[in-house]
Design a protein around this motif. Structure first.
Motif, PDB file in Angstrom:
ATOM      1  N   ALA A 382      10.106  15.971 -69.192  1.00  0.00           N
ATOM      2  CA  ALA A 382      10.310  17.119 -70.074  1.00  0.00           C
ATOM      3  C   ALA A 382       9.093  17.321 -70.975  1.00  0.00           C
ATOM      4  O   ALA A 382       8.188  16.476 -71.044  1.00  0.00           O
ATOM      5  N   SER A 384       8.833  17.036 -74.043  1.00  0.00           N
ATOM      6  CA  SER A 384       8.744  15.997 -75.074  1.00  0.00           C
ATOM      7  C   SER A 384       8.214  14.681 -74.528  1.00  0.00           C
ATOM      8  O   SER A 384       7.924  13.761 -75.290  1.00  0.00           O
ATOM      9  N   SER A 414      19.482  21.843 -70.412  1.00  0.00           N
ATOM     10  CA  SER A 414      19.630  22.163 -71.828  1.00  0.00           C
ATOM     11  C   SER A 414      18.444  21.658 -72.622  1.00  0.00           C
ATOM     12  O   SER A 414      17.763  20.706 -72.240  1.00  0.00           O
ATOM     13  N   ILE A 415      18.177  22.320 -73.739  1.00  0.00           N
ATOM     14  CA  ILE A 415      17.054  21.942 -74.596  1.00  0.00           C
ATOM     15  C   ILE A 415      17.303  20.554 -75.170  1.00  0.00           C
ATOM     16  O   ILE A 415      18.418  20.219 -75.581  1.00  0.00           O
ATOM     17  N   GLU A 416      16.253  19.763 -75.222  1.00  0.00           N
ATOM     18  CA  GLU A 416      16.393  18.392 -75.690  1.00  0.00           C
ATOM     19  C   GLU A 416      16.727  18.303 -77.168  1.00  0.00           C
ATOM     20  O   GLU A 416      16.260  19.088 -77.979  1.00  0.00           O
ATOM     21  N   ALA A 417      17.538  17.316 -77.468  1.00  0.00           N
ATOM     22  CA  ALA A 417      17.791  16.950 -78.863  1.00  0.00           C
ATOM     23  C   ALA A 417      17.684  15.436 -78.914  1.00  0.00           C
ATOM     24  O   ALA A 417      16.692  14.878 -78.477  1.00  0.00           O
ATOM     25  N   PHE A 422      21.336  15.014 -75.172  1.00  0.00           N
ATOM     26  CA  PHE A 422      20.722  15.216 -73.854  1.00  0.00           C
ATOM     27  C   PHE A 422      21.596  14.631 -72.752  1.00  0.00           C
ATOM     28  O   PHE A 422      21.703  15.202 -71.668  1.00  0.00           O
TER      29      PHE A 422
END
Length: 454
Positions: A382, A384, A414-417, A422
């Motif tokens: 990803a 990140s 989905s967008i990473e957290a 995740f």
């Protein structure tokens, strides 16, 4: 004199008479850029040191002996020249000299940094490292272009190769197993480029990867069943996406009584199993002979009574022999391939087959691929830097001229957290695998049903 008497006239040139043009403002403290020894003082110590030593004597010493003698020599030079350098600064210079003689120069300390996975030298003034999936510019520097080339030549010499205009590209492996690529002028426009992929000594299990949110618990259990039940698995993904890490984790689930043969360009697979035979390719020597390819090793491995064959990365003519082996009794084999998706991985396998096998045709290649492979596990990195499994896809078969597949698990993108958030993006599709009969032979049907339950 230090390290023995040099075979040269007894009169030694003074510091003022020594040509220091090759010492172009080096940084000291190769143990870390945080030390800031004045470059002029480093130059004086370095010049005096190399003016006194006999390299032939230094080459006969053990690393511990050499390190001690270098430290003593630096201290003697500092005292004799009355230089204002404290003990820490002297130690930093001594380590730099040691790394220049037996190591890989100013970047030697980066090899021992467990957080660094890649070291990228773009000429003398630019050194990047990768930490946690992200590239960072460091403060490490080489003295000049010749210093980088000198280190590159030393690396090449360890594998019996040389770096010059006639041989400007070399692949090699360091003593710790790290993989090195060197490309020098005239192919490289802005000086010698050194790329090092470090060898990881830590082998992560599927459970540890799950704890890092690289896959879900259900995916981990599914892959455990797949590895134990001898499914043929191909891991696809981009550079640095974690293909080898996952391959190591999967291979750790193989039964201890099975004989495993690994085939790689540079040994990176680390199997914690008692019966492993590791084979490594060999490049051409300086005379252009002596090459041993992955295909040569794969063909030979079939005569070694392997239960499973693991190929570090398939990228050439060995693809044909690998698929043949999977189709003729070597179930449970594994490999990796560079690709952007499971579908791209299938296309790349087909292209490799067609480009390396005379008289091959598309349908025949697809038939072999479809009958040999059971699973494609696609990994991604990803933005990140997180490495995770994006999809686990089953190869169903060949319908007409098309290889059909179905996703069994995936991540919703989905967008990473944080790790927990995740982790929630992983899901099973609920599709029933077509290889359930293979699982039944090993008695894992109930476990498979439990894992595949949506």
């Amino acid at each position: 004199m230090m390290f023995g008497k040099k075979a040269e006239p007894s009169h030694r040139a003074g510091l003022a008479e020594v040509d220091e043009s090759w010492i172009d403002a080096p940084t000291a403290a190769r143990s870390g850029p945080e030390f800031a020894v004045p470059p002029a003082l480093v130059s004086r110590v370095r010049t005096e040191f190399f003016n006194r030593i006999d390299p032939s004597v230094a080459a006969t010493m053990s690393p511990d002996q050499l390190s001690l003698r270098i430290t003593q020599a630096v201290s003697k030079i500092v005292d004799g020249e009355k230089l204002q350098l404290n003990w820490l600064e002297q130690s930093a210079i001594a380590k730099e000299l040691f790394d220049d003689i037996v190591g890989i120069g100013p970047i030697e300390s980066l090899l021992s940094d467990p957080a660094v996975t890649d070291i990228l030298v773009n000429g003398p003034d630019t050194v990047y490292v990768e930490r946690s999936g992200r590239l960072e510019l460091t403060a490490f520097r080489f003295r000049n272009d010749e210093h980088v080339l000198e280190v590159a030549r030393r690396i090449a010499a360890t594998v019996g190769r040389r770096i010059d205009e006639a041989n400007p590209m070399v692949d090699a492996r360091l003593k710790d197993g790290s993989r090195v690529n060197v490309i020098a002028p005239p192919l490289s426009v802005y000086g010698t480029i050194i790329s090092i992929r470090k060898f990881s000594k830590d082998v992560l299990s599927l459970d540890e990867l799950c704890a890092r949110a690289s896959l879900s618990a259900a995916m981990a259990e599914f892959l455990k069943i797949a590895a134990k039940c001898r499914l043929n698995i191909l891991i696809s993904g981009g550079t640095g996406s974690g293909k080898t890490t996952l391959l190591n984790a999967l291979s750790g689930l193989i039964d201890e009584n099975e004989r495993i043969v690994t085939i790689e360009d540079a040994a990176e697979i680390s199997l914690q199993r008692p019966h492993v035979v590791s084979l490594e390719t060999r490049q051409k020597n300086a005379e252009g002979t002596g090459e041993v390819s992955q295909r040569d090793l794969l063909r030979n491995s079939l005569r070694m009574r392997p239960d499973r064959i693991i190929i570090g990365e398939v990228r050439g003519s060995e693809v044909y022999d690998m698929l043949q082996a999977m189709n003729t009794g070597h179930d449970g084999s594994m490999s990796t391939i560079h690709a952007n998706s499971p579908r791209d991985a299938l296309l790349r396998l087909e292209n490799l087959m067609l480009s390396t096998q005379a008289n091959s045709e598309s349908r025949g290649a697809r038939q072999q691929i479809a009958s040999a492979l059971d699973l494609i596990v696609h990994v991604e990195r990803a933005a990140s830097g997180r490495r995770y499994i994006r999809t686990i896809s089953e190869i169903v078969g060949l319908e007409g001229d098309v290889i059909t597949s179905q996703d069994l698990f995936c991540h919703d993108g989905s967008i990473e957290a944080d790790d927990e958030s995740f982790q929630q993006g992983f899901r099973g599709t609920g599709s029933r695998p077509h290889f359930a009969d293979k699982i039944a032979k090993f008695g894992y049907t109930l476990q498979l049903d439990e894992v595949m339950r949506p």
